[in-house]
Motif scaffolding. Structure first.
Motif: not given
Length: 392
Positions: A48-54, A150-156
């Motif tokens: 899965r992707r965790v993209p930046n704002a734009d 942002d990626m770490i928040r998803v993992i956690a």
């Protein structure tokens, strides 16, 4: 033929592909991410992707193995530093083998580790693992570890809780338990243009910026003088450097604008804002003085990043794990560079740094990783496959 002997040449081929993507931080990394996604799809690996704002850049998270707690995260960044103005002996975006070294931008920092992690995917899938291995690819590490949070928040918050994290920055395949933090800043001085002979009619942004930079230079010298002799870091003191300066339009015009970038790297226990308190006061004084003459003039300071240090974890699970897989019985180690390891630690993960190559080659023209380092990395990944298979 052993698993590591088959994994190593696969990693070298993948490294050539990854280096071929120009992922300099000012550019998008999506072409590389799309290629990795296709590679993972070929092996039936969810991602899965965790993209930046734009949506112009993205992190990527993938999991090989069961959706259960206790897995291992392999983390690395996809971006590289610029090659502009550097004297390369070969194409920086094509891997060139010379005398046991693999030359190319990112071979060391840190696409070598990414290639090893991806090379292990087919073997992990075939091993029917009892524990998961998570791949975590981030963007914009080189400009302040901007993508990883942002990626770490998803993992956690959304993955079954991993047991530990291995960040694959170049450490000669030796376990590193600590790194300095980094805070980066952009200072912009706005003056008022006039003929350089008529200084009473204008205000030079360059002249004002020079004084602010002189303050930072003196502060850097002070930090060196105040170094803690017991510090395990090299250099032992917090470091402050000005990396980029831009300003002015002509030699005979009082400059309207001057901007400069600087970074401050501190070991754990030091507060960057406390160190910079005097500089903040000087900025405020300069801003007020410029505005008193011209309302549109002044100084702004923007914090671009604030990456925390990785603090040594006595008896850390991650360090013990990396040492076992790397066959590392050496002393405790720390490094002066920063990485997302401190961010993972801040989110509650036991974290270690261990990857192929030496930081001495990073960011240089003719950056390289030694083939022997990739072979050691392949042995590390082969042992990781064995661990995942056994589920110990």
């Amino acid at each position: 033929m052993s698993l590591s002997q088959t994994l190593a040449p696969r990693a070298l081929s993948l490294l050539d592909t990854l280096v071929g993507f120009d992922t300099t931080s000012r550019l998008s990394n999506l072409a590389l991410i799309e290629w990795v996604e296709a590679y993972l799809d070929d092996h039936g690996v969810a991602h899965r992707r965790v993209p930046n704002a734009d949506g112009t850049k993205s992190n990527l998270i993938a999991t090989v193995g069961p959706s259960i707690p206790g897995g291992v995260v392999l983390s690395g960044h996809t971006d590289v530093v610029p090659v502009d103005g550097q004297a390369w002996s070969s194409d920086p975006f094509k891997v060139t083998l010379r005398e046991g070294r693999l030359y190319g931008r990112g071979t060391c920092d840190m696409k070598g580790f990414l290639a090893l992690a991806l090379a292990a995917v087919p073997d992990l899938v075939a091993a029917d693992p009892k524990k998961p291995v998570h791949l975590a690819l981030s963007y914009d590490e080189e400009i302040g570890c901007l993508g990883a949070p942002d990626m770490i928040r998803v993992i956690a918050n959304e993955l079954p809780l991993p047991a530990l994290v291995v960040v694959g920055e170049p450490t000669n395949m030796e376990a590193v338990r600590g790194h300095k933090g980094i805070s980066t800043f952009r200072v912009t001085v706005t003056g008022h243009e006039a003929h350089s002979s008529q200084t009473q009619l204008g205000a030079s942004a360059v002249m004002a910026a020079v004084k602010l930079m002189a303050y930072l230079s003196d502060l850097a010298d002070q930090l060196e003088r105040e170094a803690d002799p017991a510090s395990p870091f090299t250099p032992k003191h917090a470091t402050l450097t000005i990396g980029v300066v831009n300003g002015g339009t002509a030699g005979n015009i009082l400059a309207r604008e001057c901007a400069f970038l600087f970074d401050l790297r501190c070991q754990g226990g030091l507060d960057p804002d406390q160190i910079l308190a005097g500089f903040y006061a000087r900025v405020a004084e300069t801003d007020a003085a410029l505005k008193a003459r011209f309302a549109h003039a002044g100084v702004t300071i923007e914090r671009r990043s604030n990456t925390p240090p990785l603090n040594p974890e006595e008896g850390g699970v991650a360090e013990a794990f990396a040492r076992r897989l790397a066959g590392d019985n050496g002393p405790a180690r720390v490094v002066a560079f920063a990485a997302e390891a401190g961010q993972f630690q801040g989110a509650g993960f036991s974290t270690v740094i261990c990857g192929p190559g030496s930081i001495d080659q990073a960011h240089q023209p003719d950056e390289f990783v030694e083939v022997s380092q990739m072979e050691r990395g392949a042995a590390f990944m082969a042992r990781l496959v064995d661990w995942a298979r056994s589920g110990e």
